[in-house]
Design an enzyme around this catalytic site. Structure first.
Site, PDB file in Angstrom:
ATOM      1  CG  ASN A  17      52.990 110.845 -33.329  1.00 29.54           C
ATOM      2  OD1 ASN A  17      54.051 111.292 -33.759  1.00 29.54           O
ATOM      3  ND2 ASN A  17      52.881 109.624 -32.832  1.00 29.54           N
ATOM      4  CG  MET A  92      45.198 102.339 -32.700  1.00 28.62           C
ATOM      5  SD  MET A  92      46.847 102.155 -33.391  1.00 28.62           S
ATOM      6  CE  MET A  92      47.192 100.492 -32.844  1.00 28.62           C
ATOM      7  CG  HIS A 111      54.558 101.349 -38.628  1.00 33.53           C
ATOM      8  ND1 HIS A 111      53.472 100.708 -38.063  1.00 33.53           N
ATOM      9  CD2 HIS A 111      55.577 100.454 -38.600  1.00 33.53           C
ATOM     10  CE1 HIS A 111      53.828  99.477 -37.725  1.00 33.53           C
ATOM     11  NE2 HIS A 111      55.099  99.297 -38.043  1.00 33.53           N
TER      12      HIS A 111
HETATM   13  C1  GRF Z   1      52.611 105.852 -32.345  1.00 31.35           C
HETATM   14  O1  GRF Z   1      53.651 105.026 -31.930  1.00 31.35           O
HETATM   15  C2  GRF Z   1      52.367 105.688 -33.819  1.00 31.35           C
HETATM   16  O2  GRF Z   1      53.524 105.434 -34.553  1.00 31.35           O
HETATM   17  C3  GRF Z   1      51.470 104.482 -33.844  1.00 31.35           C
HETATM   18  O3  GRF Z   1      50.615 104.631 -32.740  1.00 31.35           O
HETATM   19  C4  GRF Z   1      51.277 105.414 -31.749  1.00 31.35           C
HETATM   20  C5  GRF Z   1      50.389 106.571 -31.427  1.00 31.35           C
HETATM   21  O4  GRF Z   1      50.868 107.329 -30.367  1.00 31.35           O
HETATM   22  N1  GRF Z   1      50.790 104.356 -35.111  1.00 31.35           N
HETATM   23  P1  GRF Z   1      50.196 108.727 -29.995  1.00 31.35           P
HETATM   24  O5  GRF Z   1      48.690 108.457 -29.852  1.00 31.35           O
HETATM   25  O6  GRF Z   1      50.495 109.700 -31.084  1.00 31.35           O
HETATM   26  O7  GRF Z   1      50.802 109.093 -28.688  1.00 31.35           O
END
Ligand code: GRF
Length: 216
Positions: A17, A92, A111
């Site tokens: 992301n 997290m 999310h």
């Molecule tokens: C994503 O699925 C987000 O929605 C969740 O954790 C994941 C993170 O993925 N909160 P990344 O680290 O962005 O690849």
């Protein structure tokens, strides 16, 4: 064009992301600049992505600190960069009320489910176990209750016969990478108005300001 907002991205893991945000910044599709990437994990791959784009990084591991002390330190580190917006992109950690109140209505989260369904951890596995036919992803403002803040954008994703957590996760991520930059752009344009638990998306001409005021 609006002035680029200053964005702090908080991560713990892979950072796809974060990558979507960095790519949107570079492509000029969002009026934003990532001013810092903050991680609670030293080994997070997201940090390598940030470094590649020459974005400053801050790492603060939890060690034995209590949650309040950790959040106070984290907030101070992030505030140094004068962010207009904090984006939790796979961050997290559950944050304390004091952290949230330091950046009122300026923290968003992504999310991997259609909230209020399947909050918390393992949202994709929860969706598969429940047997829903459609799940997806949600961006929302962060509140003290986990994954419960006012919803900004959502995208639906079909659950297919015989889906695995991995396949579903990958299909949802494709949509996450679209709605997260779009959410940031709406924020930058001053088009997100929080009213109680709802977010109104204002018409561009109704936006009362461009971007959010800097932190005092
Ligand atoms: C994503 O699925 C987000 O929605 C969740 O954790 C994941 C993170 O993925 N909160 P990344 O680290 O962005 O690849």
């Amino acid at each position: 064009m609006v002035r680029p907002i200053r964005v702090a991205v908080l991560v713990s893991g892979s950072g796809t992301n974060l990558q979507a945000i960095l790519d949107a910044v570079e492509a000029g599709t969002i009026d934003a600049k990532v001013v810092v990437v903050f991680s609670n994990k030293r080994g997070a791959h997201a940090l390598a992505r940030a470094a590649k784009h020459k974005v400053p990084c801050e790492v603060l591991e939890a060690d034995s600190k209590d949650r309040e002390a950790y959040d106070r330190e984290a907030a101070a580190l992030i505030a140094k960069y004068g962010p207009d917006l904090l984006v939790f992109a796979g961050y997290m950690r559950v944050v304390t009320k004091a952290f949230i109140e330091r950046f009122p209505d300026r923290i968003i989260n992504i999310h991997p489910a259609l909230l209020p369904a399947f909050p918390g951890m393992h949202a994709q596995a929860q969706a598969l176990e429940f047997g829903v036919k459609v799940t997806g992803c949600t961006t929302h403002f962060v509140r003290a209750e986990v994954d419960a803040g006012p919803i900004i954008l959502q995208a639906g994703v079909p659950v297919e016969e015989g889906d695995t957590v991995e396949a579903l996760t990958a299909r949802i991520l494709v949509e996450e990478h679209k709605i997260l930059p779009r959410t940031i752009q709406l924020f930058a344009e001053g088009r997100l108005k929080v009213e109680g638990r709802k977010v109104m998306i204002l018409h561009p001409e109704s936006a009362t300001h461009t971007g959010r005021p800097r932190q005092p």
